[in-house]
Structures are given as structure tokens and as C-alpha cells.
Design a protein around this motif. Structure first.
Motif, mmCIF file in Angstrom:
data_model
loop_
_atom_site.group_PDB
_atom_site.id
_atom_site.type_symbol
_atom_site.label_atom_id
_atom_site.label_comp_id
_atom_site.label_asym_id
_atom_site.label_seq_id
_atom_site.Cartn_x
_atom_site.Cartn_y
_atom_site.Cartn_z
ATOM 1 N N LEU A 176 2.328 20.184 -35.280
ATOM 2 C CA LEU A 176 1.844 18.906 -34.774
ATOM 3 C C LEU A 176 0.362 18.701 -35.070
ATOM 4 O O LEU A 176 -0.068 17.586 -35.388
ATOM 5 N N ARG A 177 -0.434 19.761 -34.999
ATOM 6 C CA ARG A 177 -1.867 19.618 -35.269
ATOM 7 C C ARG A 177 -2.153 19.444 -36.756
ATOM 8 O O ARG A 177 -3.215 18.952 -37.129
ATOM 9 N N ALA A 178 -1.195 19.836 -37.604
ATOM 10 C CA ALA A 178 -1.338 19.562 -39.034
ATOM 11 C C ALA A 178 -0.978 18.112 -39.360
ATOM 12 O O ALA A 178 -1.433 17.577 -40.372
ATOM 13 N N MET A 179 -0.189 17.487 -38.481
ATOM 14 C CA MET A 179 0.279 16.132 -38.730
ATOM 15 C C MET A 179 -0.562 15.069 -38.019
ATOM 16 O O MET A 179 -0.731 13.958 -38.537
ATOM 17 N N LEU A 180 -1.071 15.391 -36.847
ATOM 18 C CA LEU A 180 -1.662 14.389 -35.958
ATOM 19 C C LEU A 180 -3.065 14.800 -35.522
ATOM 20 O O LEU A 180 -3.430 15.980 -35.600
ATOM 21 N N PRO A 181 -3.844 13.825 -35.017
ATOM 22 C CA PRO A 181 -5.123 14.185 -34.395
ATOM 23 C C PRO A 181 -4.901 15.153 -33.231
ATOM 24 O O PRO A 181 -3.833 15.155 -32.599
ATOM 25 N N GLY A 182 -5.897 15.969 -32.943
ATOM 26 C CA GLY A 182 -5.740 17.021 -31.942
ATOM 27 C C GLY A 182 -5.253 16.535 -30.593
ATOM 28 O O GLY A 182 -4.329 17.114 -30.004
ATOM 29 N N LEU A 183 -5.850 15.461 -30.064
ATOM 30 C CA LEU A 183 -5.451 14.962 -28.751
ATOM 31 C C LEU A 183 -4.020 14.450 -28.763
ATOM 32 O O LEU A 183 -3.279 14.608 -27.784
ATOM 33 N N THR A 184 -3.606 13.830 -29.864
ATOM 34 C CA THR A 184 -2.238 13.330 -29.967
ATOM 35 C C THR A 184 -1.250 14.486 -30.028
ATOM 36 O O THR A 184 -0.181 14.453 -29.398
ATOM 37 N N ALA A 185 -1.591 15.526 -30.790
ATOM 38 C CA ALA A 185 -0.733 16.708 -30.863
ATOM 39 C C ALA A 185 -0.583 17.350 -29.490
ATOM 40 O O ALA A 185 0.530 17.736 -29.083
ATOM 41 N N TYR A 187 -0.860 15.859 -26.606
ATOM 42 C CA TYR A 187 -0.032 14.949 -25.811
ATOM 43 C C TYR A 187 1.458 15.192 -26.098
ATOM 44 O O TYR A 187 2.286 15.269 -25.176
ATOM 45 N N MET A 188 1.804 15.326 -27.381
ATOM 46 C CA MET A 188 3.192 15.586 -27.751
ATOM 47 C C MET A 188 3.683 16.900 -27.138
ATOM 48 O O MET A 188 4.796 16.970 -26.585
ATOM 49 N N LEU A 189 2.868 17.933 -27.227
ATOM 50 C CA LEU A 189 3.259 19.232 -26.675
ATOM 51 C C LEU A 189 3.479 19.164 -25.173
ATOM 52 O O LEU A 189 4.437 19.730 -24.631
ATOM 53 N N GLN A 190 2.607 18.458 -24.490
ATOM 54 C CA GLN A 190 2.746 18.320 -23.036
ATOM 55 C C GLN A 190 4.036 17.603 -22.677
ATOM 56 O O GLN A 190 4.753 17.992 -21.746
ATOM 57 N N GLN A 191 4.345 16.540 -23.414
ATOM 58 C CA GLN A 191 5.562 15.777 -23.127
ATOM 59 C C GLN A 191 6.818 16.611 -23.412
ATOM 60 O O GLN A 191 7.801 16.549 -22.658
ATOM 61 N N ILE A 192 6.793 17.382 -24.481
ATOM 62 C CA ILE A 192 7.951 18.225 -24.813
ATOM 63 C C ILE A 192 8.162 19.290 -23.742
ATOM 64 O O ILE A 192 9.294 19.532 -23.304
ATOM 65 N N ARG A 193 7.091 19.906 -23.287
ATOM 66 C CA ARG A 193 7.220 20.957 -22.275
ATOM 67 C C ARG A 193 7.651 20.400 -20.924
ATOM 68 O O ARG A 193 8.300 21.103 -20.142
ATOM 69 N N ASP A 207 2.744 2.769 -25.669
ATOM 70 C CA ASP A 207 2.177 4.070 -25.307
ATOM 71 C C ASP A 207 2.061 4.967 -26.532
ATOM 72 O O ASP A 207 1.109 5.755 -26.655
ATOM 73 N N ALA A 208 3.040 4.862 -27.448
ATOM 74 C CA ALA A 208 2.983 5.665 -28.670
ATOM 75 C C ALA A 208 1.774 5.285 -29.512
ATOM 76 O O ALA A 208 1.118 6.149 -30.106
ATOM 77 N N VAL A 209 1.454 4.001 -29.551
ATOM 78 C CA VAL A 209 0.279 3.543 -30.298
ATOM 79 C C VAL A 209 -1.001 4.004 -29.613
ATOM 80 O O VAL A 209 -1.932 4.508 -30.245
ATOM 81 N N THR A 210 -1.050 3.854 -28.293
ATOM 82 C CA THR A 210 -2.237 4.269 -27.533
ATOM 83 C C THR A 210 -2.506 5.760 -27.692
ATOM 84 O O THR A 210 -3.672 6.187 -27.828
ATOM 85 N N ALA A 211 -1.439 6.549 -27.686
ATOM 86 C CA ALA A 211 -1.595 7.999 -27.810
ATOM 87 C C ALA A 211 -1.931 8.438 -29.231
ATOM 88 O O ALA A 211 -2.312 9.592 -29.446
ATOM 89 N N GLY A 212 -1.783 7.544 -30.197
ATOM 90 C CA GLY A 212 -2.072 7.880 -31.587
ATOM 91 C C GLY A 212 -0.869 8.396 -32.358
ATOM 92 O O GLY A 212 -0.989 8.735 -33.536
ATOM 93 N N LEU A 213 0.306 8.439 -31.712
ATOM 94 C CA LEU A 213 1.508 8.876 -32.417
ATOM 95 C C LEU A 213 1.939 7.854 -33.444
ATOM 96 O O LEU A 213 2.347 8.197 -34.558
ATOM 97 N N ALA A 214 1.869 6.579 -33.087
ATOM 98 C CA ALA A 214 2.192 5.495 -34.020
ATOM 99 C C ALA A 214 0.910 4.787 -34.420
ATOM 100 O O ALA A 214 -0.012 4.636 -33.619
ATOM 101 N N THR A 215 0.832 4.384 -35.690
ATOM 102 C CA THR A 215 -0.311 3.602 -36.143
ATOM 103 C C THR A 215 -0.029 2.116 -36.059
ATOM 104 O O THR A 215 -0.926 1.307 -36.181
ATOM 105 N N LYS A 216 1.269 1.768 -35.866
ATOM 106 C CA LYS A 216 1.640 0.353 -35.731
ATOM 107 C C LYS A 216 2.904 0.260 -34.906
ATOM 108 O O LYS A 216 3.886 0.952 -35.178
ATOM 109 N N GLY A 217 2.853 -0.583 -33.854
ATOM 110 C CA GLY A 217 4.014 -0.724 -32.991
ATOM 111 C C GLY A 217 4.820 -1.967 -33.304
ATOM 112 O O GLY A 217 4.413 -2.801 -34.078
#
Length: 217
Positions: A176-185, A187-193, A207-217
Motif C-alpha cells: 500500500l505504501r508503494a501505491m499510495l501516499p503514506g497517510l492514505t496507506a 488509513y487503508m490498513l486501519q480500515q482493513i484491521r 470519503d475515498a477522495v478525501t482520504a486520497g484513495l481515489a483521485t476522482k469520485g
């Protein structure tokens, strides 16, 4: 009664028709897809499409090792075309984390954007692949959410709560950290756990856009 026209008038009229016809530009309908390829595997398929210089792969079905092989074949087929933009449209079901990470890594290495298909459902494994896009778009009416990671050889669960050991968390974090900005990665890990087997944790597109997971909603 027959009316005869002088030959020189008929010739002039014919010449005028030819000139008029040459002055009208022919109407050519653009081709929506110059060539389509279709690769099926047990549990899904990958289809290619091209519109102008924009190329798409539609990945549908389960994320399995067979999906990895079919996607590689489809991507190789697109590489032979003149593609300025490359997007993978995702409509994914369950599968394995290993296949999701392999697919995502392949897409990032080959410079693909990702888009979640309109009206589709995209849960954790799909989101892992979605995260690999250079640009990441959520189509209208797509439903996103975090579901518990399905068990496989590397990512198993002994009970309803998600319990990932240090090695599993390290693998997910690295990806995830290779794919996304650190804070977004993170966030993903926290949600998965935080997700268990009782329900899916909805993820609104905003929320996906705000978190940086999506670049366009």
C-alpha cells in the motif's frame, strides 16, 4: 413527346454534377474499437477496447492466479497498439490477497489508471487493485466497502475478528505504501484491521477522495 437537349448542354450538366460531388466531404463514422481482444479464465475474463488513442482493459470476476495470467496477455496485446492513455476498469469479486497484490503491482509497473465500474461492488481485494492506478476514478453508482480479507495460504483467519500477524501486516503495508501516499496507506490498513466477518464497512466515494484513495469520485 420527347424533348432532346443539345449534347453540349448534357456534357456541361454532367461536369457540374461531378464538380459538386467533389466539393462535398464524405462523412466517416469513427470506429469505436479498432480491434478487441477477449481473454477468459475460470471465474472471470479480461477484455480490451480502444477508442482513438485511449485504451481500456475490463477486468471482471475473481482475483486468482488465472486472472493474473489473463491480465498479462491482455496487457501485452494493448502494448502493440498506439495507446496514449491506459485504464483498467474493475468489476471484481473475491479471490486471494496474493493475486490482488500481483495484479496491482503489474498495473502500476505498466502505467495503468484504474476505474471502478459503474454499478459494481468493490470490496477490500478490489480496493487493493484500485489503489495501484496512477489515476484512480470511481464511476457513478459504484459501491465501495471494506470486507474481511479472505483466507489463503498467507492471509488466514481463525475467528471472526481480523487478526493479521506481523509478516502479513508488513506485506500489506509495503504494497500500500508503494501505491499510495503514506497517510492514505495507513488509513487503508486501519480500515482493513478494523473489519470483521459480521459486516462490510461502507466507504462513500466522497470519503475515498478525501482520504486520497481515489483521485476522482
Amino acid at each position: 413527346m420527347h424533348v432532346r437537349f443539345p449534347r453540349h448542354l448534357l456534357a456541361a450538366a454532367a461536369t457540374g454534377l461531378v464538380v459538386a460531388a467533389c466539393g462535398v466531404a464524405p462523412t466517416v463514422e469513427p470506429k469505436a474499437d479498432a480491434k478487441a481482444d477477449h481473454f477468459t479464465y475460470q471465474g472471470g475474463d479480461v477484455a480490451t477496447a480502444q477508442r482513438g488513442t485511449d485504451c481500456e482493459l475490463a477486468l471482471r470476476g475473481a482475483l486468482t492466479p488465472a486472472a493474473v495470467s489473463s491480465l498479462r496477455l491482455a496487457s501485452d496485446a494493448l502494448a502493440k497498439r498506439s495507446c496514449q492513455g491506459k485504464t483498467v476498469v474493475l468489476d471484481l469479486a473475491d479471490g486471494s490477497v496474493g493475486a490482488a497484490i500481483t495484479v496491482g503491482s503489474m498495473l502500476r509497473n505498466r502505467g495503468f489508471d484504474t476505474r471502478i465500474a459503474s454499478g459494481s461492488t468493490c470490496h477490500t481485494l478490489c480496493l487493493l487493485v484500485f489503489a495501484a492506478g496512477t489515476r484512480r476514478e470511481i464511476a457513478p453508482n459504484a459501491r465501495l466497502g471494506f470486507s474481511q480479507i479472505p483466507p489463503d495460504e498467507d492471509f488466514g483467519r481463525a475467528n471472526c475478528d481480523t487478526e493479521l500477524d506481523n509478516r502479513q501486516m508488513l506485506n500489506l503495508a509495503r504494497y500500500l505504501r508503494a501505491m499510495l501516499p503514506g497517510l492514505t496507506a495507513d488509513y487503508m490498513l486501519q480500515q482493513i484491521r478494523a473489519t470483521d466477518c459480521r459486516s462490510v464497512r461502507p466507504l462513500p466515494a466522497s470519503d475515498a477522495v478525501t482520504a486520497g484513495l481515489a483521485t476522482k469520485g
